[in-house]
Scaffold this active site. Structure first.
Site, PDB file in Angstrom:
ATOM      1  N   ARG A   7       0.820  -1.212   0.000  1.00 23.33           N
ATOM      2  CA  ARG A   7       0.000   0.000   0.000  1.00 23.33           C
ATOM      3  C   ARG A   7       0.856   1.265   0.000  1.00 23.33           C
ATOM      4  O   ARG A   7       0.450   2.290  -0.543  1.00 23.33           O
ATOM      5  CB  ARG A   7      -0.939  -0.003   1.207  1.00 23.33           C
ATOM      6  CG  ARG A   7      -2.112  -0.950   0.983  1.00 23.33           C
ATOM      7  CD  ARG A   7      -3.014  -1.011   2.172  1.00 23.33           C
ATOM      8  NE  ARG A   7      -4.300  -1.598   1.802  1.00 23.33           N
ATOM      9  CZ  ARG A   7      -5.236  -1.925   2.672  1.00 23.33           C
ATOM     10  NH1 ARG A   7      -5.051  -1.723   3.956  1.00 23.33           N
ATOM     11  NH2 ARG A   7      -6.364  -2.448   2.258  1.00 23.33           N
TER      12      ARG A   7
ATOM     13  N   LYS B 274     -19.056 -15.163   3.725  1.00 21.53           N
ATOM     14  CA  LYS B 274     -20.470 -14.851   3.932  1.00 21.53           C
ATOM     15  C   LYS B 274     -21.176 -14.385   2.663  1.00 21.53           C
ATOM     16  O   LYS B 274     -20.758 -13.436   2.025  1.00 21.53           O
ATOM     17  CB  LYS B 274     -20.612 -13.751   4.991  1.00 21.53           C
ATOM     18  CG  LYS B 274     -20.488 -14.283   6.417  1.00 21.53           C
ATOM     19  CD  LYS B 274     -20.792 -13.192   7.445  1.00 21.53           C
ATOM     20  CE  LYS B 274     -22.219 -12.684   7.404  1.00 21.53           C
ATOM     21  NZ  LYS B 274     -23.234 -13.664   7.829  1.00 21.53           N
TER      22      LYS B 274
ATOM     23  N   GLY C 214      -8.734  -7.495  -0.069  1.00 20.87           N
ATOM     24  CA  GLY C 214      -9.054  -8.485   0.949  1.00 20.87           C
ATOM     25  C   GLY C 214      -8.259  -9.754   0.769  1.00 20.87           C
ATOM     26  O   GLY C 214      -7.110  -9.728   0.339  1.00 20.87           O
TER      27      GLY C 214
ATOM     28  N   GLY D 234     -13.328  -3.451   0.973  1.00 16.63           N
ATOM     29  CA  GLY D 234     -14.680  -2.912   1.132  1.00 16.63           C
ATOM     30  C   GLY D 234     -15.018  -1.857   0.089  1.00 16.63           C
ATOM     31  O   GLY D 234     -16.117  -1.850  -0.470  1.00 16.63           O
TER      32      GLY D 234
HETATM   33  P1  ADP Z   1     -12.450 -11.489   1.107  1.00 16.87           P
HETATM   34  O1  ADP Z   1     -11.657 -10.868   2.225  1.00 16.87           O
HETATM   35  O2  ADP Z   1     -11.575 -11.822  -0.085  1.00 16.87           O
HETATM   36  O3  ADP Z   1     -13.658 -10.679   0.716  1.00 16.87           O
HETATM   37  P2  ADP Z   1     -13.826 -13.176   3.010  1.00 16.87           P
HETATM   38  O4  ADP Z   1     -13.244 -12.373   4.118  1.00 16.87           O
HETATM   39  O5  ADP Z   1     -15.282 -13.104   2.765  1.00 16.87           O
HETATM   40  O6  ADP Z   1     -13.020 -12.893   1.633  1.00 16.87           O
HETATM   41  O7  ADP Z   1     -13.506 -14.716   3.267  1.00 16.87           O
HETATM   42  C1  ADP Z   1     -12.227 -15.207   3.483  1.00 16.87           C
HETATM   43  C2  ADP Z   1     -12.211 -16.264   4.538  1.00 16.87           C
HETATM   44  O8  ADP Z   1     -13.125 -17.297   4.204  1.00 16.87           O
HETATM   45  C3  ADP Z   1     -10.853 -16.910   4.674  1.00 16.87           C
HETATM   46  O9  ADP Z   1     -10.399 -16.705   5.981  1.00 16.87           O
HETATM   47  C4  ADP Z   1     -11.120 -18.384   4.424  1.00 16.87           C
HETATM   48  O10 ADP Z   1     -10.434 -19.226   5.320  1.00 16.87           O
HETATM   49  C5  ADP Z   1     -12.597 -18.507   4.682  1.00 16.87           C
HETATM   50  N1  ADP Z   1     -13.150 -19.666   3.969  1.00 16.87           N
HETATM   51  C6  ADP Z   1     -13.200 -19.834   2.641  1.00 16.87           C
HETATM   52  N2  ADP Z   1     -13.760 -21.018   2.339  1.00 16.87           N
HETATM   53  C7  ADP Z   1     -14.061 -21.614   3.515  1.00 16.87           C
HETATM   54  C8  ADP Z   1     -14.672 -22.851   3.876  1.00 16.87           C
HETATM   55  N3  ADP Z   1     -15.068 -23.719   2.934  1.00 16.87           N
HETATM   56  N4  ADP Z   1     -14.857 -23.108   5.178  1.00 16.87           N
HETATM   57  C9  ADP Z   1     -14.464 -22.224   6.117  1.00 16.87           C
HETATM   58  N5  ADP Z   1     -13.888 -21.055   5.850  1.00 16.87           N
HETATM   59  C10 ADP Z   1     -13.679 -20.746   4.563  1.00 16.87           C
HETATM   60 MG    MG Z   2     -11.754 -10.854   4.378  1.00 15.88          MG
END
Ligand code: ADP
Ligand code: MG
Length: 403
Positions: A47, A207, A360, A383
């Site tokens: 960054r 989520k 992320g 975000g």
């Molecule tokens: P991003 O930051 O890219 O938007 P998220 O924060 O929504 O993504 O999700 C990332 C997290 O989701 C990671 O910590 C990963 O371990 C978890 N994750 C992904 N797939 C699974 C799964 N099948 N079961 C449990 N955790 C998961």
């Molecule tokens: Mg995340």
């Protein structure tokens, strides 16, 4: 890195290139130095590097630079979240001198700003040490504005928040977007407004509810929407399929059900995993089971997509004119469950189309696999990138002077 990927949209705001800056003017620059620290050292300076083009451009114009940023989520003054390590790192990356102020505002900041020579940099302390930052307190904005002649925002990762150091101060000074902010906004808007088709969107992570607005938008704007990560289980639950002990939340199942309703009539093909890799617990030492399909028996939890899914998704990515990827395909922090995310990361790196990775965890995954420089655009804002793509207004961007 492709300097000018196809399909850039308009910024609509004044660019720092067009901001009148006379030799010796003081310019307050909101940067995103929200970097990871360990033992007082910056562990990932991406960054800080991303802010260099704007910093160098202003130094070339002879500006005296005053930088500000938040770091972490301190509640008031907290030495653990000082900007000092970031300003030390900046000092190694540029040739001019970089000074660290002890505060965000106040007499020491004013005298520090007074003493700056053209081309020199003063880094203010963590903006969140001031409680007025997150409430966009007008008095804090006024004090920040009082040390400068102009304001530049280059903190893409923070423009989705109306804070004193983003939206607040922008209203009080002649203002412009920095080069990073400009690139982020024009590239991400370009995905929605004029993508090279087919537009393939890969969404993963934990989520569904966090990303439901994005899913909804891309069901209309994309040509294929590929779902992975824990969020696939909410879709499977909504389809009444067995998900065993996989991560599923009720509100996510509701969101998934809404996305599935009428999905056939939308523009995008919605693809769900074909096979899975499971364990008995969220641990790298768990016993690993390859599942032929996506039915997860009781006692097991799905922790990654399987090889057939990885191959199918990689094929879609290879055929894309534009790829947008956000969210890992599995629990990639655990080595036995990293293969699905790695396969998608490699497919994105190899893809002939324009490739954009949201911030992320997917951005960290790209970096961890050593593929970060193989994408056209790796967003610095998680975000903020999602909110922009959802079509929401970004207050820190809106507040800047129009082009
Ligand atoms: P991003 O930051 O890219 O938007 P998220 O924060 O929504 O993504 O999700 C990332 C997290 O989701 C990671 O910590 C990963 O371990 C978890 N994750 C992904 N797939 C699974 C799964 N099948 N079961 C449990 N955790 C998961
Ligand atoms: Mg995340």
């Amino acid at each position: 890195m492709n300097e000018d990927p196809a399909g850039r949209a308009e910024l609509g705001k004044r660019s720092v290139r067009d901001l009148p800056v006379a030799e010796g003017d003081r310019v307050l620059v909101r940067v995103d130095f929200n970097v990871p620290l360990k033992d007082g050292q910056v562990t990932d300076d991406a960054r800080i590097r991303a802010a260099l083009p704007t910093i160098e451009l202003l130094r070339e114009k002879g500006a005296r630079l005053i930088l500000c940023s938040h770091l972490g989520r301190p509640d008031g003054r907290d030495p653990e979240t000082s900007l000092q390590p970031a300003s030390d790192r900046l000092g190694e990356l540029i040739e001019g001198s970089v000074h660290q102020a002890p505060d965000v505002i106040g007499p020491q900041v004013r005298s520090g700003a007074q003493r700056l020579e053209p081309g020199e940099v003063l880094v203010l302390e963590n903006t969140r040490w001031e409680r007025g930052e997150t409430d966009n307190d007008p008095d804090l904005a006024k004090q920040l504005a009082s040390v400068a002649d102009a304001y530049v925002c280059d903190a893409f990762g923070s423009v989705h928040r109306a804070h004193a150091s983003t939206a607040g101060v922008a209203e009080l000074l002649p203002s412009a977007a920095g080069l990073l902010l400009e690139r982020e906004v024009t590239t991400l808007r370009g995905i929605i407004e004029e993508p090279e088709r087919p537009l393939v969107v890969v969404l993963g992570g934990a989520k569904v509810t966090d990303k439901i607005a994005l899913i909804d938008r891309f069901l209309d704007e994309a040509d294929a929407l590929l779902i992975g990560g824990a969020m696939c289980f909410s879709f499977f639950r909504a389809q009444d399929k067995p998900t065993g002990d996989s991560l599923v939340e009720d509100d996510d199942v509701e969101s998934a059900r809404k996305a599935l309703e009428g999905a056939e009539d939308r523009r995008a093909r919605l693809l769900l995993p074909l096979d899975l890799v499971a364990g008995t617990e969220f641990s790298a030492d768990t016993e690993v089971t390859q599942l032929e399909d996506t039915d997860v028996p009781d006692g097991l939890m799905g922790l990654d997509v399987g090889p057939r899914t990885a191959e199918a998704y990689a094929e879609e990515i290879a055929k894309a004119g534009t790829v947008f990827w956000n969210g890992p395909m599995g629990a990639f922090e655990l080595e036995p469950f990293a293969a699905g995310t790695r396969a998608v990361a490699e497919a994105v790196a190899e893809a002939p189309g324009t490739t954009v990775v949201g911030g992320g965890d997917s951005a960290s995954a790209m970096a961890e696999f050593g593929l970060a420089d193989r994408v056209d655009h790796l967003s610095t804002g998680g975000g903020a990138a999602l909110e922009l793509l959802e079509g929401r207004e970004l207050p820190g961007l809106e507040a800047l002077d129009d082009a």
